[in-house]
Scaffold this active site. Structure first.
Site, PDB file in Angstrom:
ATOM      1  N   ASP A   1       0.849  -1.197   0.000  1.00 39.98           N
ATOM      2  CA  ASP A   1       0.000   0.000   0.000  1.00 39.98           C
ATOM      3  C   ASP A   1       0.888   1.253   0.000  1.00 39.98           C
ATOM      4  O   ASP A   1       2.107   1.163   0.193  1.00 39.98           O
ATOM      5  CB  ASP A   1      -0.889  -0.049   1.245  1.00 39.98           C
ATOM      6  CG  ASP A   1      -1.978   1.004   1.203  1.00 39.98           C
ATOM      7  OD1 ASP A   1      -2.309   1.492   0.101  1.00 39.98           O
ATOM      8  OD2 ASP A   1      -2.501   1.360   2.277  1.00 39.98           O
TER       9      ASP A   1
ATOM     10  N   GLU B   1       2.741   4.949  -4.013  1.00 38.68           N
ATOM     11  CA  GLU B   1       2.825   5.895  -5.154  1.00 38.68           C
ATOM     12  C   GLU B   1       4.211   6.528  -5.254  1.00 38.68           C
ATOM     13  O   GLU B   1       4.621   6.816  -6.367  1.00 38.68           O
ATOM     14  CB  GLU B   1       1.751   6.981  -4.999  1.00 38.68           C
ATOM     15  CG  GLU B   1       0.320   6.466  -5.118  1.00 38.68           C
ATOM     16  CD  GLU B   1      -0.117   5.593  -3.935  1.00 38.68           C
ATOM     17  OE1 GLU B   1       0.406   5.798  -2.826  1.00 38.68           O
ATOM     18  OE2 GLU B   1      -0.956   4.708  -4.138  1.00 38.68           O
TER      19      GLU B   1
ATOM     20  N   ASP C   1      -8.965   4.025  -2.295  1.00 44.49           N
ATOM     21  CA  ASP C   1      -9.950   4.462  -1.301  1.00 44.49           C
ATOM     22  C   ASP C   1     -11.238   4.984  -1.924  1.00 44.49           C
ATOM     23  O   ASP C   1     -11.491   6.190  -1.968  1.00 44.49           O
ATOM     24  CB  ASP C   1      -9.307   5.524  -0.405  1.00 44.49           C
ATOM     25  CG  ASP C   1      -8.126   4.965   0.352  1.00 44.49           C
ATOM     26  OD1 ASP C   1      -8.001   3.719   0.421  1.00 44.49           O
ATOM     27  OD2 ASP C   1      -7.324   5.758   0.870  1.00 44.49           O
TER      28      ASP C   1
END
Ligand code: GLC
Length: 805
Positions: free
Chosen positions: A406, A409, A482
């Site tokens: 997770d 990025e 999300d």
């Protein structure tokens, strides 16, 4: 997640920039599979990669840098099968599948398919341009041309008329049509026009942009804020061919462990360990199939990756042992940010060995994520990838089965949502700033995890990633980050996942029930009904949302959800086989209608229906209190999955969809394999393969190819698998069903096959199995016929009476 700021693109539009465009070709030369065009101050290289792929590379200043990004796996293999002709004002490159005409007077490329149709052309006079660090390509936008792909984007299926940016971004909210960019960047564009298709892969890791007729309806363009103009033109003209070749270039998904296709349960976060064990018990007690439980950041000691919070999880090994025994696999979250803590061994190791990203002056970059101040491994270095990959060993040794990468990025809690762009990545000698390497950070992190798990385990790695770049399919499944417990987000999931599939990413899903906000019974039920047909199948919810496990909203919903989750398990062989196919041909598991019906323009922007494989059509319910909806059925006959009613295609129908069901149709003539649902996926002998054979008076024959292996290891690479081809054809009034054991020898296999001939609509005179007439035929000999035959059976003959019943 905390960062709600969407990065706004503050750069100017290309119209406002003084690009210099390539004009007249001063000379050309040829070397192996490369043709070089010389201009006053640049060079273009046209590289014939294969009969379908041409690479177009423009030099920066005088130097021609041939390197590719790590997205590209198919490298130059000296393809020779092409001809170059000098036609005076034009050059022509010809392969078996395309013709490329090159205007030497005023640089312009025109691509034709082998039948001579013009498929794509550059804007003459301003085909390729450069300005400061930036580079741009402009192409003619044909009337009727539609665009797809581009990875993870919001909005409807067809992207024409819109513009998009590629820059991996943690976007907490809102995921709406104007939200761009999101977590994943795939600069791959798929075009479709009147059934003919091509693709463009823009191999540039900087921030890139695509304008698909937004500014100018006669033109589309793509440009980058740095790096090279380096793109691959991929000829179809069949759309499936484009996807085949694109995934040849950037790689295909390896076979996932079969359990990863089962039902996953997650929340932010399940702890302490008793609660995790109770959750597992609850699934078994309630007879709801489940294969995986995800542990979110609270299992970590102060959010330090590769640690355990000892008060919440005092005996992780014991917990994992119990869970594994009950058929649950545990997936643990890992973030790239390493807590800056001089008493934490991973921080110490990384600092001592110079593994973390630094500024040019040697200062380690520090950014805030969950644990507070963090440092970030430089995954562009092989040594760092090996170190990180090896850290996974301790998790695997404990019994962890999957890794959830997770915040990669990478997300940082600051104004820009990511690292300082001036941070340096060493990339094994080819240094560059974060501006250059940002978009491939997650790709390289997942490569590290995948390779580490492969080095230290016998099983196929399962990795779930939030961010990615083209090629991420080689290492990880993706989920759409999300989202919220909104009906709009349920609906948005469909075109988003379809376009991800068209971007080479078959293993994708969204948080069932919605991540943030509070879900409710109806929304969760409808979401599950859709998601059972989607490749990645996980219920996940945020820290402050109401519980949304399948039973959370009472029995009425739970019963429906249970049935649907069981349907997923009934379909598991069909779904696994779609992954197998995808690993070989790059086709997505879920498909927009046009992929199977490219000549039917009515399908070109259908964003609320999809196909699972080529034979199952799903029409989800995306609104509250809706119990009917319109469904488009393309040409041919379709069969209602629930009651076997036949419906003529090329029609719009109003389908019933009471809360307990959503519309599902089977392409008439096809064969769908089912199994009995289990509590979890076992890969054991002794199962029955049920083959639903959907007969159709207009269709002479049908087939299905069934692949099976242990669903877990890499032994299939050494030939440990079986391949069985089933086919039927009508012989006058009779049906012959053939079972062809194409490849045998692998010990796991079904005990017997149950053949279910649906819509037979005739009386059966006799049935023969391998030449032996069978006395009793199971089932009423009216609409359907049910037959049981043992593994090894080769031929079944069904002799029918004339005329319908
Ligand atoms: C991010 C992820 C989310 C996760 C949360 C806490 O927001 O997208 O899935 O639950 O972080 O780790």
């Amino acid at each position: 997640m905390m960062n709600s700021k969407v990065i706004k693109d503050l750069t100017q539009e290309p119209e406002e920039k003084a690009f210099t465009y390539l004009k007249k070709v001063c000379g050309f030369s040829q070397e192996d599979n490369r043709v070089y065009l010389r201009f006053a101050d640049r060079t273009i290289m046209l590289e014939v990669i294969s009969a379908n792929i041409i690479r177009v590379l423009m030099s920066q200043e005088k130097c021609l840098d041939l390197s590719t990004s790590p997205a590209v796996v198919k490298k130059r293999d000296n393809f020779q099968d092409y001809e170059l002709s000098d036609l005076g004002n034009y050059l022509e490159i010809k392969t078996d599948n395309l013709r490329l005409s090159i205007n030497l007077q005023e640089y312009q490329l025109k691509f034709f398919d082998k039948r001579g149709h013009l498929i794509n052309s550059d804007q003459v006079g301003k085909a390729l341009g450069y300005w400061k660090d930036e580079i741009i390509a402009r192409k003619v936008l044909q009337s009727g041309e539609r665009f797809y792909g581009l990875g993870e984007k919001t909005g409807f299926l067809d992207k024409r008329g819109r513009k998009y940016t590629m820059w991996n971004t943690d976007v907490f909210e809102p995921h709406v049509e104007s939200t761009d960019p999101l977590y994943v960047s795939v600069p791959f564009l798929l075009s479709l026009n009147a059934g003919r298709s091509y693709g463009i892969f823009f191999d540039n890791t900087y921030k890139t942009h695509f304008d698909l007729g937004f500014r100018n309806q006669q033109e589309y363009s793509f440009w980058a804020e740095g790096g090279k103009m380096d793109y691959y033109f991929i000829m179809g003209p069949e759309i499936k061919e484009v996807l085949f070749h694109y995934t040849e270039l950037t790689g295909r998904i390896p076979l996932p462990p079969k359990w990863a296709l089962g039902h996953h349960q997650s929340r932010y976060s399940y702890y302490p360990q008793e609660k995790v064990l109770d959750l597992a018990d609850e699934f078994r007690k309630r007879d709801i199939p489940c294969d995986a439980i995800h542990l979110d950041i609270h299992y970590l000691n102060g959010y330090r990756v590769f640690t355990w919070d000892e008060s919440r999880f005092p005996q992780p090994e014991e917990m994992l042992r119990i869970l594994n025994k009950r058929g649950f696999k545990v997936v643990t979250i890992i973030n790239p940010g390493v807590k800056k803590d001089p008493e934490y061994n991973i921080y110490i190791q990384g600092i001592k060995n110079h593994y973390f990203c630094k500024y040019l002056d040697g200062q380690v970059y520090v950014g805030e994520v969950w644990p507070g101040d963090c440092v970030f491994p430089d995954f562009t270095r092989k040594e760092v990838r090996v170190w990180w990959g090896d850290l996974h060993k301790q998790l695997l040794d404990l019994g962890v089965k999957g890794i959830w990468n997770d915040m990669n990025e990478p997300a940082v809690f600051n104004e820009n949502s990511t690292m300082d762009l001036a941070v340096i990545h060493e990339n094994d000698g080819d240094w560059g700033t974060h501006r250059r390497y940002h978009n491939i950070y997650a790709l390289l992190e997942c490569q590290a995890s995948y390779e580490g798990m492969r080095r230290h385990g016998e099983e196929r790695p399962f990795i779930l990633s939030r961010a990615g770049f083209a090629g991420i399919q080689r290492y990880a499944a993706l989920w759409t980050g999300d989202n919220r417990s909104f009906w709009e987000h349920l609906k948005l999931t469909i075109p988003m996942l379809l376009n991800m599939g068209l971007s080479g990413l078959p293993f994708v899903g969204s948080d069932i029930g919605g991540f943030t906000g509070d879900s409710n019974g109806q929304l969760l039920t409808r979401w599950y009904q859709m998601a059972v047909f989607m490749p990645f199948f996980r219920n996940h919810c945020s820290i402050d949302g109401v519980s949304q496990e399948p039973w959370a909203f009472g029995k009425e919903y739970e019963d429906i959800i249970r049935n649907y989750i069981k349907l997923r398990y009934r379909l598991i062989e069909y779904i696994y086989n779609l992954f197998y196919q995808s690993s070989r041909n790059g086709l997505p598991v879920i498909r927009p209608l046009f992929l199977e019906y490219p000549d039917d323009e009515k399908t070109y922007n259908i964003s609320d229906q999809f196909l699972l494989g080529s034979d199952m059509m799903i029409a989800p319910i995306c609104q509250p209190d809706q119990n009917k909806r319109m469904v488009y059925l393309p040409a041919g006959n379709w069969i209602n999955f629930w009651d076997n009613e036949q419906i003529r295609g090329n029609s719009y129908i109003i389908a019933d969809a009471p809360l307990g069901s959503i519309p599902v149709y089977i392409r008439s003539g096809s064969i769908i394999p089912l199994v009995m649902p289990d509590k979890y996926i076992r890969n054991e002998n002794g199962y029955v393969l049920i083959l639903n054979i959907y007969l159709d008076q207009d269709i002479e024959q049908g087939d299905y190819s069934y692949y099976l292996d242990d669903g877990l290891s890499f032994k299939y690479e050494k030939g440990e698998y079986n391949l069985i081809d089933f086919s039927y054809h009508w012989l006058g009034e009779n049906i012959e069903f053939i079972i062809d054991y194409k490849k045998t020898g692998y010990h796991l296999r079904p005990d017997y096959f149950q053949l279910r001939f649906i819509n037979l609509n005739r009386k059966v005179r006799a049935v023969e199995i391998d030449g032996n007439q069978i006395e009793e035929v199971n089932g009423v000999l009216k609409d359907d016929l049910l037959l049981k035959c043992t593994y090894g059976t080769k031929k079944v003959g069904i002799y029918l009476e004339r005329g319908g019943v």
